[in-house]
Design a protein around this motif. Structure first.
Motif, PDB file in Angstrom:
ATOM      1  N   LYS A   7       1.166  -1.362  -0.010  1.00  0.00           N
ATOM      2  CA  LYS A   7       0.042  -0.220  -0.122  1.00  0.00           C
ATOM      3  C   LYS A   7       0.219   1.035  -0.466  1.00  0.00           C
ATOM      4  O   LYS A   7       0.007   2.730  -0.920  1.00  0.00           O
ATOM      5  N   ASP A  58      -7.962  -4.695  -3.571  1.00  0.00           N
ATOM      6  CA  ASP A  58      -8.908  -4.328  -3.099  1.00  0.00           C
ATOM      7  C   ASP A  58      -9.825  -5.774  -4.260  1.00  0.00           C
ATOM      8  O   ASP A  58      -9.951  -6.007  -5.272  1.00  0.00           O
ATOM      9  N   SER A 105     -11.777   2.724  -8.241  1.00  0.00           N
ATOM     10  CA  SER A 105     -11.095   2.001  -7.307  1.00  0.00           C
ATOM     11  C   SER A 105      -8.975   3.060  -6.536  1.00  0.00           C
ATOM     12  O   SER A 105      -9.646   3.024  -5.358  1.00  0.00           O
ATOM     13  N   GLN A 109      -9.142   5.074  -2.719  1.00  0.00           N
ATOM     14  CA  GLN A 109      -7.957   4.951  -2.008  1.00  0.00           C
ATOM     15  C   GLN A 109      -7.837   6.267  -1.739  1.00  0.00           C
ATOM     16  O   GLN A 109      -6.497   6.316  -0.616  1.00  0.00           O
ATOM     17  N   LYS A 120       0.677   8.822  -2.176  1.00  0.00           N
ATOM     18  CA  LYS A 120      -0.940   9.312  -3.121  1.00  0.00           C
ATOM     19  C   LYS A 120      -0.747  10.282  -4.108  1.00  0.00           C
ATOM     20  O   LYS A 120      -1.532   9.506  -4.916  1.00  0.00           O
TER      21      LYS A 120
END
Length: 221
Positions: A7, A58, A105, A109, A120
């Motif tokens: 992640k 996911d 998706s 997030q 990000k």
């Protein structure tokens, strides 16, 4: 030491795959005609694979995307060895569905959730690239159904026009509007100005998301 996709770095891999896809599409016309479709379709399949692996966390998304990849690969094989009508339209539709699922998706997030980090921020770049690619596929579908929909580009196999339509899409998305390719029909014109609107709102939404997440992170600290 082998690095694992987590992640904390998954969007780096995905963004790199999308950039490689765009670069590969720009080289398509320099590839021998017999290798054209194989080259581009192989790059697209590799991009699909990276997206699925990167977003494997996911689960609800992953199974749907895996099914789309299988159907797309079957369609690519059928296109190569059969003369089924409108198989190109099916492939473009499947690609759009895949990129839309990926976009949704990623948006869940990174937008208005969690703290801001490098992953990000890179994910927001991936969202922008996916937005441009989806509109490029829309333009390819319009061109396939209406050969005179755009000036500055001729109707041919979608693989040959993919790079040009991606270029036109990102020029429109960023509201540069060079004018070398332009819409001729009312429907094409609507699609173009809708993309320009989406580009402006995307920038506003991403900035608002990053700012609000950053402020929330400071308050927490």
């Amino acid at each position: 030491m082998q690095r694992k996709i987590t992640k904390q770095n998954n969007f780096y891999y995905m963004t790199a795959a999308l950039v490689v896809l765009l670069l590969s599409a720009s080289l398509v016309k320099s590839v021998a005609d017999g290798m054209l479709e194989t080259f581009l379709e192989g790059t697209i399949a590799a991009t699909f694979l990276v997206c699925v692996v990167s977003l494997g966390i996911d689960k609800s998304w992953k199974r749907f995307m895996q099914a789309l990849i299988v159907i797309w690969l079957i369609a690519a094989v059928l296109k190569r060895y059969t003369d089924i009508a409108h198989i190109d339209l099916l492939m473009l539709g499947l690609m759009f569905a895949f990129f839309w699922g990926t976009f949704s998706s990623i948006a869940r997030q990174i937008l208005f959730s969690g703290s801001v980090n490098g992953n990000k921020i890179v994910g927001s770049i991936a969202l922008f690239l996916l937005l441009g690619l989806m509109w490029a596929l829309v333009y390819l579908l319009i061109l396939a159904l209406s050969p005179n929909a755009f000036s500055g580009i001729e109707q041919s196999a979608w693989g040959q026009n993919f790079s040009q339509m991606a270029y036109f899409s990102f020029v429109t998305l960023t509201t540069l509007g060079y004018g070398d390719i332009s819409p001729n029909t009312p429907f094409a014109q609507v699609a173009v100005y809708m993309e320009a609107i989406a580009g402006v709102f995307y920038m506003a939404i991403v900035v608002a998301s990053l700012v609000s997440a950053g402020l929330a992170q400071k308050e927490t600290q």
